[in-house]
Design an enzyme around this catalytic site. Structure first.
Site, PDB file in Angstrom:
ATOM      1  N   TYR A  99      55.377 -43.508   2.809  1.00  0.00           N
ATOM      2  CA  TYR A  99      54.280 -42.733   2.234  1.00  0.00           C
ATOM      3  C   TYR A  99      53.224 -42.425   3.299  1.00  0.00           C
ATOM      4  O   TYR A  99      52.951 -43.246   4.170  1.00  0.00           O
ATOM      5  CB  TYR A  99      53.645 -43.514   1.083  1.00  0.00           C
ATOM      6  N   TRP A 135      50.221 -38.976   4.756  1.00  0.00           N
ATOM      7  CA  TRP A 135      49.810 -37.572   4.720  1.00  0.00           C
ATOM      8  C   TRP A 135      50.470 -36.724   5.792  1.00  0.00           C
ATOM      9  O   TRP A 135      50.308 -35.513   5.800  1.00  0.00           O
ATOM     10  CB  TRP A 135      48.282 -37.479   4.836  1.00  0.00           C
TER      11      TRP A 135
END
Length: 822
Positions: free
Chosen positions: A156, A158
């Protein structure tokens, strides 16, 4: 006025994105390298200007002698980000990972290496062939010994924009070809809301288009930003932001619309609008909403027709609200005792919400708390009682603060991207469940500590896999995960940890194998402009050649797939520009059906951007069609209505998530029973970085205090502890301790301190359990439990601590320097 539901808009964009990719694969065949000869640069620019984009917006890069010297905002950006200089600096930052590296002990002893010494910075430089061979051997070893559930590829984070060099999709693509892996679902931003909202509204809600800003400006009498700071957070976008929300907020301010900000901190948004600021105790928002709801109900101010026609279960909720079911009426006085506001202020708030057209624009921090599912469920219930959902400028919205939600949607096509080769999932990439199995992303530490253990999730019973290897690309879990010291112990369960990044984050420093990736400014790609507006498609052109020995994510995973015997399947015969052109050509075919003209790929790449017209999107009203006729335009819930009471959740029988919105005591809070520490830590989104991205750049000079992450503290709390502006402070609780720099300000309420999330973890002694974090990673202090059995989201806002002037020996922050040998 256009009657287009949010679900329809989201589904159409998602469906079109999927079709874009599949159509491209079928129509284009093998493009090969021919396109490079037709205008795409294989090398970086030596001198001149080139357009590209990033999480902070579209920009023009100026290059001199092969070095980027300036990133200037696009002249059509209505509100350029002040962070662009830091974006440029990230290319040349001292934190760059220059070469493939392996932890010395792992290189010498392999999986028999002492895992407790991870993070000590002792790395050895190796060649790319050595590094990739080692990664391939480890993946094969784990696959052969443990099967697909032995490898964790949730990864996980950005990452960076771009439809080809999406490192997480590329990693899943390679791992799927290698035999499968354990994935993660959900995210750290909205985990609780994105599970509860489908039960309540039939959609994720948090990533849906909002009623368009022009409609809000024209019709809204009262704008309420509840735990949201859109003036700050809309600088960034998941794709390339258009910054269209700033035009909307500017128009709202010029009109003089009343704004209320409900927040323990006086936000940038509050200052911009000159808003009324209401500061309840943190984590008590549900109690405040219940007190307001009781006022509306007892004073007969609720919209009975809307509740009867558009919702289900209000009668059962009303029994709880009035105390009929539990003996405790949720009056304003009851709420005042919990949230710390005067009862009359609570009543006046409720009355003001029904005095005119009101939009409740809520942020996400209120669901990143223990029992966080209740917050947005109760907000929807309050909005339903007000009765303006589906009216122009009324109702609620959960993404006005995110990626410029409400910026009107264009008529343009959706842009597809490379597939991970697993299960096709509509919507955001991080919601994918491709892989052998999947866990809620915030339960990764629980997974490592409890292999084979059972857990509940959204009505199902699942078992944690026994993971031996983790591969992380484009993320920094040693920033975004909670309870750092618990996490460090859990990470010792991993036999092998591989990190692919362009900077020496705390995560990279705790890896066994480190692969240097390029920044997105050292490769070509393609991306949409505007998460919600879909304003344009941008050619993300290479600005400079890769520094040091960095390679693009696509090239890294293609080389790895080749070593795994799956090179042809991974590349499908395409190179970088072959893939990029395929995504564009698929969008062209989609645009033809919409009668939207687009140039050829060659002309597009030469020009750098294609913009799309905005017509109907400027008039979009969320849930207008549902309100007009709930029978013929039902929601995606079992009843087709807003479910204030959920029979599905009732059947789950969870003791920590009842069947209607409920006030439930969090594990720790100000004023709560047995609260051990006197201050609540507000872990806000930072102003001058994206979570942990750009913390390693010159932007840090804008906010660091005495070389540490800043800590906003109220004058009363500072005086009681002898703290002055600029002091170095130690913030501590039972979970850990960090150093920060004091900023004494009445912008934060008494009893709370604010520390931005995303600060890089910098342990004083990595070998010592509970060691002092020298820089200021707030997640050293946070609680690592699930929000409830329903969503299993993170509780990054459930933090009590204390603070004192630091009296220890002076320390040197070292996390922004490269490790020794690197």
């Amino acid at each position: 006025m256009t009657k287009l539901s949010g679900q329809e808009l989201h589904a159409e964009l998602s469906r079109r994105a999927f079709l874009s990719y599949t159509a491209a694969v079928g129509a284009l065949g093998l493009c090969g390298t021919s396109l490079l000869a037709q205008g795409a640069r294989a090398e970086g620019l030596a001198n001149g200007e080139v357009m590209s984009g990033c999480h902070w917006g579209v920009f023009k890069a100026r290059v001199e002698n092969g070095r980027a010297v300036a990133f200037e905002p696009w002249d059509k950006d209505p509100a350029p980000s002040h962070q662009l200089p830091g974006v440029l600096d990230s290319i040349y930052s001292p934190t760059r990972i220059k070469y493939p590296m392996v932890r010395r002990e792992f290189l010498e002893k392999g999986v028999n290496a002492d895992r407790s010494t991870r993070g000590n910075g002792d790395f050895v430089r190796v060649t790319w062939d050595e590094a990739l061979d080692l990664v391939a051997r480890e993946l094969k070893r784990v696959q052969e010994s443990y099967g697909p559930t032995g490898t964790f590829g949730g990864s996980y984070g950005w990452k960076s924009p771009g439809r080809l060099h999406n490192c997480q999709v590329l990693m899943r693509r390679a791992l799927n070809l290698a035999g499968g892996f354990v994935n993660s679902s959900g995210d750290y931003s909205t985990a609780a809301a994105q599970i509860i909202m489908p039960h309540v509204m039939g959609t994720l809600e948090v990533y849906e288009q909002q009623t368009a800003w022009p409609v809000v400006v024209e019709n809204t009498d009262l704008m309420v930003f509840w735990a949201a700071d859109p003036m700050k957070t809309n600088e960034i976008g998941w794709v390339i932001p258009d910054h269209g929300a700033y035009a909307g907020m500017k128009a709202l301010k010029e009109k003089g619309t009343r704004v209320i900000c409900i927040n323990p901190v006086r936000t940038e948004t509050a200052d911009y609008f000159g808003a009324d600021v209401v500061s309840p105790r943190p984590q008590t928002d549900v109690a405040l909403m219940l007190g307001m709801a009781h006022t509306l109900y007892s004073e007969d101010l609720h919209d009975k027709d809307f509740l009867e026609n558009c919702t289900t279960g209000f009668d059962l909720f009303a029994a709880y609200l009035t105390g009929e079911s539990d003996g405790t009426p949720k009056t304003a006085e009851w709420a005042a005792e919990i949230c710390g506001l005067p009862a009359e202020q609570i009543r006046e708030l409720a009355r003001s919400f029904v005095a005119g057209r009101t939009m409740l624009a809520a942020g996400w921090s209120i669901q990143r708390m223990h029992h966080g599912e209740q917050a947005h469920w109760m907000l929807v219930t309050l909005a339903s009682m007000i009765g303006q959902i589906g009216l122009p400028g009324g109702g609620f919205g959960l993404s006005y603060h995110y990626s410029n939600g409400g910026s009107p949607t264009s008529d343009g096509p959706a842009l597809g991207g490379i597939s991970d080769g697993g299960k096709a999932v509509e919507g955001a990439a991080w919601l994918s469940e491709s892989g052998a199995t999947s866990i809620p992303c915030a339960r990764v530490v629980d997974m490592l500590l409890n292999p084979g253990g059972e857990f509940q999730f959204n009505g199902a019973t699942a078992t944690y896999p026994d993971v031996k290897l983790a591969y992380w690309a484009g993320g920094n879990p040693f920033a975004h995960h909670q309870d750092r010291n618990r996490m460090l112990k859990a990470w010792e369960k991993l036999e092998t940890f591989i990190v692919q990044d362009f900077q020496w984050t705390a995560t990279a420093r705790h890896a066994d194998i480190v692969l240097p990736a390029t920044t997105s400014y050292e490769r070509n790609d393609i991306e949409s402009v505007g998460d919600y507006s879909n304003r344009a498609i941008l050619a993300m052109k290479k600005v400079v050649d890769p520094l040091y020995e960095a390679r693009s994510d696509y090239d890294i995973f293609a080389a790895l797939a080749e070593r795994l015997g799956k090179g042809a399947e991974f590349t499908e015969g395409r190179d970088e520009m072959g893939w990029i052109s395929s995504f564009y050509e698929a969008a062209v075919k989609q645009a033809e059906f919409k009668n939207v003209a687009m140039p050829s790929f060659e002309d597009f790449w030469s020009e750098g951007i294609v913009e799309f017209p905005i017509t109907e999107g400027a008039n979009f009203v969320r849930y207008a069609d549902f309100r007009e006729d709930p029978l013929f335009n039902p929601l995606g819930t079992p009843s087709g209505l807003i479910e204030i009471y959920s029979k599905n959740i009732e059947k789950m029988g969870y003791d920590d998530c009842p069947a209607h919105p409920t006030w439930m005591e969090p594990a720790e809070r100000l004023g709560g029973a047995g609260a051990k520490y006197p201050l609540h830590v507000v872990a806000s989104h930072p102003k001058s970085r994206l979570h942990s991205q750009l913390n390693g750049t010159s932007l840090r000079d804008l906010y660091a205090v005495a070389g540490h992450e800043p800590c906003l503290i109220n004058p009363a709390d500072a005086a009681a502890r002898g703290i002055a502006d600029g002091d170095v402070l130690r913030v501590f609780n039972d979970r850990g301790q960090i150093l920060v720099g004091a900023k004494v300000s009445d912008a934060v309420m008494p009893g709370a301190i604010q520390i931005y999330e995303g600060g890089w973890y910098d342990p004083l002694d990595p070998s010592e359990e509970g060691t002092l974090d020298k820089y200021g990673d707030v997640n050293v202090l946070s609680l690592d439990v699930g929000t409830s059995k329903l969503a299993q989201g993170n509780c990054g806002q459930t933090i009590l601590a204390d603070v004192e002037k630091y009296a220890g020996a002076p320390v040197t922050v070292t996390v922004f320097d490269t490790p020794k040998g690197a």
